[in-house]
Enzyme design. Structure first.
Site, short mmCIF file in Angstrom:
data_model
loop_
_atom_site.label_atom_id
_atom_site.label_comp_id
_atom_site.label_asym_id
_atom_site.label_seq_id
_atom_site.Cartn_x
_atom_site.Cartn_y
_atom_site.Cartn_z
N HIS A 11 16.16 49.85 59.62
CA HIS A 11 16.97 50.37 60.73
C HIS A 11 16.09 51.16 61.71
CE1 HIS A 11 20.79 52.12 62.42
NE2 HIS A 11 19.94 53.06 62.78
N GLU A 12 15.35 52.13 61.17
CA GLU A 12 14.50 52.96 62.04
C GLU A 12 13.38 52.13 62.67
OE1 GLU A 12 15.68 55.64 62.94
OE2 GLU A 12 17.15 55.85 61.35
N HIS A 33 14.69 50.50 65.76
CA HIS A 33 14.61 51.42 66.91
C HIS A 33 13.17 51.45 67.44
CE1 HIS A 33 18.56 53.18 67.05
NE2 HIS A 33 18.51 53.73 65.85
N HIS A 79 12.23 48.60 69.59
CA HIS A 79 12.84 48.77 70.91
C HIS A 79 11.92 49.62 71.80
CE1 HIS A 79 17.01 49.51 73.04
NE2 HIS A 79 16.24 48.69 73.71
#
Length: 676
Positions: A467-468, A471, A474
């Protein structure tokens, strides 16, 4: 010499952590603010005709030194804090708030911005420039530029107060987390706990010069205890301590802070002409209004509640059958859920952990990013770190050009807040023909290696890392002109799409085979385990969905109405939680007093975004699955339309460009097993 105020003489212009002293920060903030003010004055006093370039663009590139100092300082405040850093934070937060208001409430500057905005239809702007112009104009108009002087003055007071209250809230939560220890000296009290959790607790005790075992409220210590400890009284003790953070009528109590924050946010929104804080926030979100958010959450509630109630009844019956328990309490949930999961799927987190060694999982994430986006990660040892546990990497493309610098910080420690997050030390942007590459960091709290074992992750921690890392991608793959539209600078209910979509690869055999290898034997995770992981993915998904919805509804409760009549945090919470409540209420506990996402982070009126983005991520991953989870064409579409574009255009436009259509909620409901 203050290294924060000089040009960084470091590899890739990285933060010079080794030469930064704590006492450097305050002078650096003062100098950064002064330099930024000079840049603003230069824009205002420019005698030439007002243009997009000499006003909007110049404003976008201003304040670089201040941004870099803030990025470094506030990450340390979260990941490596101490008393001195906390004191400085209390001093600089109101200064920064004041400075922001000096810009947003500056009449002459707003007149220049408005002059460009008023002639926007006659300008030849790129989509990114149009977005920047709109955002700059709105950042003034939405934050008081049109207010009379007396109201501007009140706005400044509110913002100053809010910045201090938010910091105080976070520091109280950290203090309460650090204040509690469950010290066990009787080995019988360890019954049920996995060997790894026992060993980690022994290492904590040793570090505190105590005999036996010490469990704390840090997640890698707290979660295994709540999931496996047979001693119900001790589970209760841990749960009560965890739920009482900021709610103990002591010096770290957050009840009054919560009430002050919501009242000031409401007053601020009213000053600016909005009905509520949520109305103000959601105007700049995909969801647009509190009514839409409530409808979204309540629609999901209707679908999830029957499933959640059925699951809760099953869990209650199981606990009764197993241990003769008449009523399930909050401290029983994780314990009996794990036992039921083992019974139904013969799947035990402890059985899986040997296949999820942290280093291998991290390399797996790197390999998957390489297959999808053509980037490679190489650990380097000549970039400064703020703590010895931090790892640093160069990220390069297939031509060997630098894409980003990546920092990874994985283990809990005293000066680090709980949870997991991504942050950046430097944004990506293009200026004078140079594409400045970003410096991105992920921070987690995983179990440390012990004397006999490497760091082994639960499957939940594997998805957290992915998940991190989503990010981070991105941020790392950003390719925009302006720093404030780069990377994760997107609508808040869009920001979770890149992170949440990455979690999907954790469930796919093709991906798991790349990194899920036994830490001792090197054996690939057995296919039957992969099947069980997939089969169990929707286990208690109704209850999990209800829990997420309860947080979203609580957030909207605090922020979508006038909070003037709310006098008591606890009774307000009980009322807000009533539509989603399964477990009996615990009188000694409150959620809001440690709900850092909405009272310290940026999620106020935005907690619904996790569920909102789940609709996007389930729909987007469905597309990957249709084409193949490593399909280059689909990955390129995602990279070129979502990851690299940041906030340069409206997110729905970007999404439709990637997907060819608007997202449909069916994919999420199907994945969660909530479609009848």
């Amino acid at each position: 010499m203050n290294s924060l105020t000089q040009k960084f003489n470091t590899k890739h212009d990285t933060a010079p952590f080794n030469s930064i002293k704590t006492e450097d920060f305050l002078p650096a903030f003062n100098e950064g603010i002064a330099a930024a003010k000079k840049e603003i004055d230069k824009i205002i006093s420019n005698p030439e005709e007002v243009t997009f370039e000499n006003t909007i663009e110049a404003l976008s590139y201003s304040g670089d030194m201040l941004d870099r100092t803030s990025g470094i300082f506030f990450n340390l405040h979260s990941a490596e804090t101490n008393d001195d850093i906390q004191k400085i934070a209390m001093e600089v937060s109101p200064m920064l708030s004041e400075f922001s208001n000096d810009i947003r409430l500056n009449k002459d500057l707003f007149e220049r911005v408005k002059a460009v905005y008023d002639k926007r239809d006659s300008l030849t702007l790129t989509p990114e420039q149009s977005t920047l112009l709109e955002k700059k104009y709105k950042s003034f108009a939405r934050n008081g530029a049109n207010l009379p002087e007396d109201k501007k003055s009140r706005l400044r007071e509110i913002d100053k107060e809010l910045s201090q209250l938010s910091l105080k809230f976070g520091e109280n939560v950290l203090a309460e987390t650090n204040a509690f220890q469950l010290h066990i000296t009787n080995e019988n009290d360890l019954s049920g706990l996995p060997e790894g959790a026992i060993e980690a607790a022994h290492e904590v005790a040793k570090s505190l010069e105590k005999d036996g075992w010490v469990f704390t409220l840090d997640f890698p210590s707290y979660m295994p205890f709540m999931t496996y400890a047979d001693n119900r009284e001790l589970r209760k003790k841990m749960a009560l301590a965890f739920g009482a953070k900021g709610f103990q009528n002591n010096e770290f109590d957050n009840q009054e802070t919560v009430l002050q924050i919501v009242k000031l946010r409401h007053e601020r929104a009213n000053l600016l002409g909005y009905k509520s804080h949520a109305d103000f926030v959601l105007e700049e979100r995909m969801a647009e209004s509190p009514e839409k958010v409530r409808t979204f959450l309540n629609d999901l509630l209707v679908k999830a509640k029957p499933a959640a109630q059925k699951e809760f009844a099953e869990l209650t019956a199981f606990a009764k059958e197993l241990d003769g328990l008449d009523h399930l309490e909050k401290w029983d949930g994780a314990y009996y859920a794990e036992k039921l999961k083992q019974k139904l799927f013969n799947l035990d987190d402890e059985k899986l952990k040997p296949y999820f060694e942290l280093d291998k999982v991290l390399n797996g994430a790197f390999t998957i990013a390489g297959k999808l986006y053509g980037i490679s990660f190489t650990e380097v040892h000549d970039i400064d770190k703020y703590h010895k546990d931090v790892r640093t990497y160069e990220v390069k493309d297939t031509n060997g050009d630098l894409v980003a610098v990546f920092y990874a910080d994985f283990f809990p420690r005293k000066g680090k807040r709980n949870g997991a997050w991504m942050t950046s030390f430097k944004s990506q942007y293009i200026k004078n023909g140079v594409n400045e590459r970003p410096h991105v960091s992920i921070v987690c709290n995983f179990t440390k290696p012990t004397g006999t074992k490497p760091s082994l992750l639960t499957f939940n921690e594997v998805t957290t890392l992915f998940h991190e890392f989503g990010h981070a991608l991105h941020g790392m793959l950003a390719n925009t002109t302006y720093p404030n539209l780069s990377g994760t600078s997107v609508y808040w209910d869009f920001v979770e799409l890149p992170s949440q979509i990455m979690e999907n690869w954790c469930y796919e055999p093709e991906a798991l085979e790349l990194f899920a290898h036994h830490y001792k034997t090197g054996e690939v995770i057995p296919m039957e385990y992969i099947e069980k992981i997939k089969d169990s993915a929707a286990f208690q998904e109704g209850m999990a969905t209800l829990r997420q919805l309860s947080f979203g509804l609580l957030d909207m409760g605090w922020h979508a109405q006038d909070p003037a009549a709310i006098g008591d945090v606890k009774s307000f919470e009980i009322e807000q939680f009533s539509p989603t409540q399964l477990y009996p209420d615990v009188q000694e506990n409150a959620m809001s007093t440690a709900f850092s996402h909405i009272f310290q982070g940026g999620y106020s009126s935005g907690y619904y975004s996790y569920k909102w983005a789940e609709v996007l991520d389930a729909d987007a991953f469905e597309y990957f699955k249709e084409k193949g989870i490593f399909d280059k064409e689909t990955a390129d579409k995602f990279k070129n339309n979502i990851l690299s574009k940041g906030g340069t255009e409206h997110p729905m436009l970007l999404y439709k460009r990637f997907r060819g259509q608007e997202p449909k909620p069916e994919a999420l409901l199907k994945r969660a097993g909530l479609l009848s």
